[in-house]
Design a protein around this motif. Sequence first.
Motif, PDB file in Angstrom:
ATOM      1  N   LEU A 128       0.834  -1.210   0.000  1.00 54.23           N
ATOM      2  CA  LEU A 128       0.000   0.000   0.000  1.00 54.23           C
ATOM      3  C   LEU A 128       0.869   1.260   0.000  1.00 54.23           C
ATOM      4  CD1 LEU A 128      -2.901  -0.929   2.468  1.00 54.23           C
ATOM      5  CD2 LEU A 128      -3.083  -0.453   0.025  1.00 54.23           C
ATOM      6  N   ILE A 129       1.885   1.279   0.867  1.00 49.53           N
ATOM      7  CA  ILE A 129       2.757   2.454   0.952  1.00 49.53           C
ATOM      8  C   ILE A 129       3.455   2.684  -0.387  1.00 49.53           C
ATOM      9  CG2 ILE A 129       4.845   3.382   2.053  1.00 49.53           C
ATOM     10  CD1 ILE A 129       3.882   1.879   4.647  1.00 49.53           C
ATOM     11  N   GLY A 130       3.924   1.594  -0.980  1.00 49.33           N
ATOM     12  CA  GLY A 130       4.605   1.703  -2.274  1.00 49.33           C
ATOM     13  C   GLY A 130       3.693   2.294  -3.338  1.00 49.33           C
ATOM     14  N   PHE A 131       2.446   1.836  -3.379  1.00 52.88           N
ATOM     15  CA  PHE A 131       1.532   2.325  -4.416  1.00 52.88           C
ATOM     16  C   PHE A 131       1.095   3.768  -4.164  1.00 52.88           C
ATOM     17  CE2 PHE A 131       0.954  -2.256  -5.382  1.00 52.88           C
ATOM     18  CZ  PHE A 131       1.393  -2.178  -6.695  1.00 52.88           C
ATOM     19  N   ILE A 132       0.983   4.151  -2.890  1.00 49.23           N
ATOM     20  CA  ILE A 132       0.654   5.551  -2.595  1.00 49.23           C
ATOM     21  C   ILE A 132       1.765   6.448  -3.148  1.00 49.23           C
ATOM     22  CG2 ILE A 132       0.429   7.260  -0.731  1.00 49.23           C
ATOM     23  CD1 ILE A 132      -1.020   4.999   0.894  1.00 49.23           C
ATOM     24  N   GLU A 133       3.010   6.029  -2.933  1.00 47.54           N
ATOM     25  CA  GLU A 133       4.135   6.817  -3.457  1.00 47.54           C
ATOM     26  C   GLU A 133       4.103   6.890  -4.975  1.00 47.54           C
ATOM     27  OE1 GLU A 133       7.494   4.944  -1.608  1.00 47.54           O
ATOM     28  OE2 GLU A 133       7.116   5.937   0.313  1.00 47.54           O
ATOM     29  N   THR A 134       3.759   5.747  -5.600  1.00 46.94           N
ATOM     30  CA  THR A 134       3.701   5.725  -7.062  1.00 46.94           C
ATOM     31  C   THR A 134       2.592   6.651  -7.572  1.00 46.94           C
ATOM     32  OG1 THR A 134       4.340   3.422  -6.912  1.00 46.94           O
ATOM     33  CG2 THR A 134       3.606   4.181  -9.063  1.00 46.94           C
ATOM     34  N   LEU A 135       1.448   6.647  -6.894  1.00 51.44           N
ATOM     35  CA  LEU A 135       0.333   7.502  -7.325  1.00 51.44           C
ATOM     36  C   LEU A 135       0.698   8.980  -7.215  1.00 51.44           C
ATOM     37  CD1 LEU A 135      -2.791   5.710  -5.758  1.00 51.44           C
ATOM     38  CD2 LEU A 135      -2.193   5.891  -8.181  1.00 51.44           C
ATOM     39  N   ARG A 136       1.464   9.301  -6.159  1.00 50.79           N
ATOM     40  CA  ARG A 136       1.884  10.700  -5.969  1.00 50.79           C
ATOM     41  C   ARG A 136       2.955  11.095  -6.977  1.00 50.79           C
ATOM     42  NH1 ARG A 136       1.784  11.473  -0.008  1.00 50.79           N
ATOM     43  NH2 ARG A 136      -0.269  12.411   0.297  1.00 50.79           N
ATOM     44  N   GLY A 137       3.797  10.125  -7.348  1.00 52.37           N
ATOM     45  CA  GLY A 137       4.946  10.430  -8.198  1.00 52.37           C
ATOM     46  C   GLY A 137       4.743  10.008  -9.640  1.00 52.37           C
ATOM     47  N   PRO A 138       5.385   8.905 -10.033  1.00 51.44           N
ATOM     48  CA  PRO A 138       5.439   8.500 -11.441  1.00 51.44           C
ATOM     49  C   PRO A 138       4.067   8.384 -12.114  1.00 51.44           C
ATOM     50  CG  PRO A 138       6.781   7.043 -10.085  1.00 51.44           C
ATOM     51  CD  PRO A 138       6.090   7.971  -9.155  1.00 51.44           C
ATOM     52  N   ALA A 139       3.015   8.013 -11.358  1.00 47.97           N
ATOM     53  CA  ALA A 139       1.725   7.759 -12.011  1.00 47.97           C
ATOM     54  C   ALA A 139       0.795   8.969 -11.960  1.00 47.97           C
ATOM     55  CB  ALA A 139       1.054   6.548 -11.368  1.00 47.97           C
ATOM     56  N   ARG A 140       1.361  10.145 -11.554  1.00 42.41           N
ATOM     57  CA  ARG A 140       0.499  11.304 -11.324  1.00 42.41           C
ATOM     58  C   ARG A 140      -0.336  11.669 -12.560  1.00 42.41           C
ATOM     59  NH1 ARG A 140       3.467  16.018  -8.433  1.00 42.41           N
ATOM     60  NH2 ARG A 140       4.987  14.872  -9.620  1.00 42.41           N
ATOM     61  N   ASN A 141       0.280  11.549 -13.743  1.00 38.77           N
ATOM     62  CA  ASN A 141      -0.444  11.936 -14.958  1.00 38.77           C
ATOM     63  C   ASN A 141      -0.790  10.738 -15.831  1.00 38.77           C
ATOM     64  OD1 ASN A 141      -0.255  14.765 -14.316  1.00 38.77           O
ATOM     65  ND2 ASN A 141       1.923  14.598 -14.854  1.00 38.77           N
ATOM     66  N   ASP A 142      -1.064   9.610 -15.179  1.00 40.76           N
ATOM     67  CA  ASP A 142      -1.311   8.383 -15.937  1.00 40.76           C
ATOM     68  C   ASP A 142      -2.621   7.752 -15.436  1.00 40.76           C
ATOM     69  OD1 ASP A 142      -1.339   5.836 -17.005  1.00 40.76           O
ATOM     70  OD2 ASP A 142       0.506   5.160 -16.016  1.00 40.76           O
ATOM     71  N   PRO A 143      -3.764   8.223 -15.954  1.00 45.60           N
ATOM     72  CA  PRO A 143      -5.064   7.768 -15.443  1.00 45.60           C
ATOM     73  C   PRO A 143      -5.230   6.246 -15.526  1.00 45.60           C
ATOM     74  CG  PRO A 143      -5.352   9.584 -16.974  1.00 45.60           C
ATOM     75  CD  PRO A 143      -3.907   9.196 -17.045  1.00 45.60           C
ATOM     76  N   ALA A 144      -4.758   5.613 -16.593  1.00 48.11           N
ATOM     77  CA  ALA A 144      -4.904   4.157 -16.716  1.00 48.11           C
ATOM     78  C   ALA A 144      -4.102   3.458 -15.623  1.00 48.11           C
ATOM     79  CB  ALA A 144      -4.449   3.696 -18.094  1.00 48.11           C
ATOM     80  N   GLY A 145      -2.872   3.929 -15.411  1.00 46.89           N
ATOM     81  CA  GLY A 145      -2.013   3.369 -14.358  1.00 46.89           C
ATOM     82  C   GLY A 145      -2.641   3.563 -12.990  1.00 46.89           C
ATOM     83  N   GLN A 146      -3.187   4.760 -12.763  1.00 46.01           N
ATOM     84  CA  GLN A 146      -3.806   5.052 -11.460  1.00 46.01           C
ATOM     85  C   GLN A 146      -4.915   4.049 -11.162  1.00 46.01           C
ATOM     86  OE1 GLN A 146      -5.134   9.078 -11.900  1.00 46.01           O
ATOM     87  NE2 GLN A 146      -3.110   9.957 -11.474  1.00 46.01           N
ATOM     88  N   GLU A 147      -5.733   3.802 -12.187  1.00 46.45           N
ATOM     89  CA  GLU A 147      -6.857   2.881 -12.024  1.00 46.45           C
ATOM     90  C   GLU A 147      -6.344   1.491 -11.629  1.00 46.45           C
ATOM     91  OE1 GLU A 147     -10.409   2.157 -11.314  1.00 46.45           O
ATOM     92  OE2 GLU A 147      -9.819   4.195 -11.883  1.00 46.45           O
ATOM     93  N   ARG A 148      -5.298   1.055 -12.318  1.00 45.34           N
ATOM     94  CA  ARG A 148      -4.736  -0.276 -12.065  1.00 45.34           C
ATOM     95  C   ARG A 148      -4.157  -0.358 -10.642  1.00 45.34           C
ATOM     96  NH1 ARG A 148       0.066  -2.643 -13.656  1.00 45.34           N
ATOM     97  NH2 ARG A 148       0.706  -0.721 -14.684  1.00 45.34           N
ATOM     98  N   PHE A 149      -3.401   0.680 -10.254  1.00 43.17           N
ATOM     99  CA  PHE A 149      -2.775   0.669  -8.925  1.00 43.17           C
ATOM    100  C   PHE A 149      -3.833   0.708  -7.824  1.00 43.17           C
ATOM    101  CE2 PHE A 149       0.928   2.722 -11.270  1.00 43.17           C
ATOM    102  CZ  PHE A 149       1.528   1.498 -11.483  1.00 43.17           C
TER     103      PHE A 149
END
Length: 265
Positions: free
Chosen positions: A53-74
Amino acid sequence: TTFHVTVRPVGLEGGAGAMLTFEDVTHVEQVGQMRRDFVANVSHELRTPLTALIGFIETLRGPARNDPAGQERFLGIMETEAHRMNRLVGDLLSLSRVEAEERVRPTERLDPAALIRSTIHGLMPIAQEAGVTLQAELPAESVAIMGDADQLRQVVTNLLENAIKYAGRGASATVTLTGPTYEPRLRGQGVRIEVSDTGQGIDPIHLPRLTERFYRVDNHRSREMGGTGLGLAIVKHIVNRHRGRLRVDSERGKGTTFTIILPVD
Ligand code: ADP
């Protein structure tokens, strides 16, 4: 074996001596060790989904910030992990409740057949989704036992959920109720509930440890199926509380049968 040794000086005729007392504390040590192992296991089991969970929160804040498809998957993965933690906490609570009541005799008069029927009914949707056929073989006449309906429903649920999870698509799971008959292991009348599946079976070397907390035959598969590793430990404690017996028979490639014998007054 562990001993606590105490030495005490004593006066003896013709001189001084010492008295040694040996106290066998093996059991106390074992209980302490088991508790430490359990706490370590629980911490590890909780930390695994939390780390994800912590890892994915960081990813959502960082690398996936502008990636709606990725956000949905995470978010989907995060949801799965959060549900896993929720199940784990639920099972831990069930286990501690059952343990606390283990010496209290259940007092409800119930018909195991009705309970089996309604449990199977409730599990039909997940069985269908998994491609596993559920069936019941119940006696024509009704039987009455003293039990705790919620707990016995949990026993049948846990065993059937395992059959559904591990037997795989195309397999079937059957709950058979028989008795009352004389059960030598109970030295009295008992009913039998058998939950059998036509799955891959379990290697015999695992059978003696199957009901230990967090014991899994295949760690990866259990996690993949969302297992907590506590289901059979809960089953064992509930059967103990009912002064019943639990046994597992399994044959590689043929399937597994869990048999529960419950006393009839
Ligand atoms: P889990 O949450 O991992 O399913 P359980 O305590 O319910 O934990 O079961 C312990 C292990 O026993 C499982 O991880 C699985 O490997 C094995 N197991 C239980 N039931 C079956 C079954 N019907 N067929 C094959 N393996 C089973």
